[in-house]
Motif scaffolding. Structure first.
Motif, PDB file in Angstrom:
ATOM      1  N   THR A  57       0.844  -1.181   0.000  1.00 38.98           N
ATOM      2  CA  THR A  57       0.000   0.000   0.000  1.00 38.98           C
ATOM      3  C   THR A  57       0.881   1.233   0.000  1.00 38.98           C
ATOM      4  OG1 THR A  57      -1.690  -1.155   1.257  1.00 38.98           O
ATOM      5  CG2 THR A  57      -1.809   1.231   1.208  1.00 38.98           C
ATOM      6  N   GLU A  58       0.663   2.071  -0.978  1.00 36.67           N
ATOM      7  CA  GLU A  58       1.397   3.323  -1.045  1.00 36.67           C
ATOM      8  C   GLU A  58       0.390   4.465  -1.009  1.00 36.67           C
ATOM      9  OE1 GLU A  58       4.118   3.644  -4.265  1.00 36.67           O
ATOM     10  OE2 GLU A  58       4.901   1.633  -3.969  1.00 36.67           O
ATOM     11  N   ILE A  59       0.664   5.426  -0.183  1.00 34.30           N
ATOM     12  CA  ILE A  59      -0.195   6.589  -0.061  1.00 34.30           C
ATOM     13  C   ILE A  59       0.603   7.804  -0.482  1.00 34.30           C
ATOM     14  CG2 ILE A  59      -1.539   8.017   1.509  1.00 34.30           C
ATOM     15  CD1 ILE A  59      -1.905   5.521   3.250  1.00 34.30           C
ATOM     16  N   ASP A  60       0.088   8.509  -1.470  1.00 34.69           N
ATOM     17  CA  ASP A  60       0.733   9.728  -1.922  1.00 34.69           C
ATOM     18  C   ASP A  60       0.096  10.902  -1.197  1.00 34.69           C
ATOM     19  OD1 ASP A  60       2.319   8.338  -3.704  1.00 34.69           O
ATOM     20  OD2 ASP A  60       0.867   8.533  -5.330  1.00 34.69           O
ATOM     21  N   PHE A  61       0.895  11.607  -0.454  1.00 38.86           N
ATOM     22  CA  PHE A  61       0.414  12.791   0.249  1.00 38.86           C
ATOM     23  C   PHE A  61       0.689  14.009  -0.618  1.00 38.86           C
ATOM     24  CE2 PHE A  61       1.175   9.831   3.731  1.00 38.86           C
ATOM     25  CZ  PHE A  61      -0.041   9.908   4.385  1.00 38.86           C
ATOM     26  N   ILE A  62      -0.387  14.692  -0.994  1.00 40.68           N
ATOM     27  CA  ILE A  62      -0.235  15.897  -1.791  1.00 40.68           C
ATOM     28  C   ILE A  62      -0.811  17.056  -0.985  1.00 40.68           C
ATOM     29  CG2 ILE A  62      -0.300  14.704  -4.017  1.00 40.68           C
ATOM     30  CD1 ILE A  62      -3.229  15.546  -4.238  1.00 40.68           C
ATOM     31  N   PRO A  63      -0.274  18.223  -1.161  1.00 46.86           N
ATOM     32  CA  PRO A  63      -0.811  19.362  -0.409  1.00 46.86           C
ATOM     33  C   PRO A  63      -2.225  19.705  -0.890  1.00 46.86           C
ATOM     34  CG  PRO A  63       0.866  20.092  -1.952  1.00 46.86           C
ATOM     35  CD  PRO A  63       0.864  18.597  -1.982  1.00 46.86           C
ATOM     36  N   VAL A  64      -3.098  19.954   0.055  1.00 49.80           N
ATOM     37  CA  VAL A  64      -4.478  20.316  -0.267  1.00 49.80           C
ATOM     38  C   VAL A  64      -4.616  21.819  -0.084  1.00 49.80           C
ATOM     39  CG1 VAL A  64      -6.886  19.994   0.348  1.00 49.80           C
ATOM     40  CG2 VAL A  64      -5.300  18.073   0.506  1.00 49.80           C
ATOM     41  N   LYS A  65      -5.073  22.452  -1.128  1.00 52.60           N
ATOM     42  CA  LYS A  65      -5.237  23.904  -1.103  1.00 52.60           C
ATOM     43  C   LYS A  65      -6.730  24.228  -1.038  1.00 52.60           C
ATOM     44  CE  LYS A  65      -1.096  24.495  -3.819  1.00 52.60           C
ATOM     45  NZ  LYS A  65      -0.534  24.866  -5.099  1.00 52.60           N
ATOM     46  N   ALA A  66      -7.033  25.392  -0.534  1.00 55.87           N
ATOM     47  CA  ALA A  66      -8.427  25.800  -0.399  1.00 55.87           C
ATOM     48  C   ALA A  66      -9.132  25.842  -1.750  1.00 55.87           C
ATOM     49  CB  ALA A  66      -8.512  27.157   0.283  1.00 55.87           C
ATOM     50  N   GLU A  67      -8.418  26.220  -2.782  1.00 48.30           N
ATOM     51  CA  GLU A  67      -9.023  26.292  -4.112  1.00 48.30           C
ATOM     52  C   GLU A  67      -9.458  24.923  -4.600  1.00 48.30           C
ATOM     53  OE1 GLU A  67      -5.748  27.483  -3.687  1.00 48.30           O
ATOM     54  OE2 GLU A  67      -6.387  29.508  -3.244  1.00 48.30           O
ATOM     55  N   ASP A  68      -8.807  23.867  -4.109  1.00 49.52           N
ATOM     56  CA  ASP A  68      -9.143  22.514  -4.545  1.00 49.52           C
ATOM     57  C   ASP A  68     -10.463  22.031  -3.971  1.00 49.52           C
ATOM     58  OD1 ASP A  68      -6.710  22.487  -5.882  1.00 49.52           O
ATOM     59  OD2 ASP A  68      -5.671  21.458  -4.242  1.00 49.52           O
ATOM     60  N   ILE A  69     -10.801  22.476  -2.771  1.00 48.67           N
ATOM     61  CA  ILE A  69     -11.984  21.934  -2.111  1.00 48.67           C
ATOM     62  C   ILE A  69     -13.113  22.942  -1.945  1.00 48.67           C
ATOM     63  CG2 ILE A  69     -10.696  20.176  -0.878  1.00 48.67           C
ATOM     64  CD1 ILE A  69     -10.775  21.968   1.588  1.00 48.67           C
ATOM     65  N   ILE A  70     -12.895  24.189  -2.323  1.00 51.48           N
ATOM     66  CA  ILE A  70     -13.914  25.208  -2.101  1.00 51.48           C
ATOM     67  C   ILE A  70     -15.190  24.928  -2.889  1.00 51.48           C
ATOM     68  CG2 ILE A  70     -13.158  26.842  -3.882  1.00 51.48           C
ATOM     69  CD1 ILE A  70     -14.304  27.800  -0.375  1.00 51.48           C
ATOM     70  N   GLY A  71     -15.086  24.375  -4.070  1.00 51.36           N
ATOM     71  CA  GLY A  71     -16.271  24.059  -4.864  1.00 51.36           C
ATOM     72  C   GLY A  71     -17.136  23.006  -4.210  1.00 51.36           C
ATOM     73  N   ASP A  72     -16.502  21.955  -3.687  1.00 56.20           N
ATOM     74  CA  ASP A  72     -17.257  20.899  -3.020  1.00 56.20           C
ATOM     75  C   ASP A  72     -17.934  21.418  -1.760  1.00 56.20           C
ATOM     76  OD1 ASP A  72     -16.504  19.058  -4.915  1.00 56.20           O
ATOM     77  OD2 ASP A  72     -14.782  18.328  -3.766  1.00 56.20           O
ATOM     78  N   ARG A  73     -17.219  22.201  -1.000  1.00 56.49           N
ATOM     79  CA  ARG A  73     -17.790  22.729   0.239  1.00 56.49           C
ATOM     80  C   ARG A  73     -18.910  23.720  -0.037  1.00 56.49           C
ATOM     81  NH1 ARG A  73     -13.175  22.918   4.789  1.00 56.49           N
ATOM     82  NH2 ARG A  73     -12.633  20.737   4.599  1.00 56.49           N
ATOM     83  N   ARG A  74     -18.763  24.520  -1.075  1.00 56.00           N
ATOM     84  CA  ARG A  74     -19.807  25.472  -1.430  1.00 56.00           C
ATOM     85  C   ARG A  74     -21.070  24.728  -1.879  1.00 56.00           C
ATOM     86  NH1 ARG A  74     -19.002  31.199  -3.317  1.00 56.00           N
ATOM     87  NH2 ARG A  74     -17.152  30.664  -2.143  1.00 56.00           N
ATOM     88  N   ALA A  75     -20.910  23.661  -2.661  1.00 53.71           N
ATOM     89  CA  ALA A  75     -22.059  22.876  -3.118  1.00 53.71           C
ATOM     90  C   ALA A  75     -22.758  22.210  -1.930  1.00 53.71           C
ATOM     91  CB  ALA A  75     -21.615  21.825  -4.126  1.00 53.71           C
ATOM     92  N   LEU A  76     -21.986  21.695  -0.983  1.00 58.42           N
ATOM     93  CA  LEU A  76     -22.575  21.073   0.197  1.00 58.42           C
ATOM     94  C   LEU A  76     -23.334  22.099   1.028  1.00 58.42           C
ATOM     95  CD1 LEU A  76     -22.843  18.567   2.006  1.00 58.42           C
ATOM     96  CD2 LEU A  76     -20.723  19.269   3.111  1.00 58.42           C
TER      97      LEU A  76
END
Length: 52
Positions: free
Chosen positions: A6-25
Motif C-alpha cells: 500500500t502506497e499513499i501519496d500525500f499531496i498538499p491540499v489547497k483551499a481552491e481545490d476543495i472550495i467548490g465541493d464545500r460550497r455545493a454542500l
C-alpha cells in the motif's frame, strides 16, 4: 498469501481545490432547511387536526 503493498501519496491540499465541493454542500444544506421546516410544520398540524 499474496503480498499487498500500500502506497499513499500525500499531496498538499489547497483551499481552491476543495472550495467548490464545500460550497455545493453548503448550498444543498441551506436549500434543505426550509423544506425540512415545512414538512415538520405540515406533520405537526396534521397530527393536531387528527388527534387534537
Amino acid at each position: 498469501m499474496a503480498e499487498h503493498n500500500t502506497e499513499i501519496d500525500f499531496i498538499p491540499v489547497k483551499a481552491e481545490d476543495i472550495i467548490g465541493d464545500r460550497r455545493a454542500l453548503y448550498d444543498a444544506f441551506t436549500k434543505s432547511i426550509p423544506l425540512a421546516v415545512g414538512i415538520t410544520v405540515v406533520v405537526l398540524v396534521g397530527l393536531y387536526l387528527f388527534w387534537g
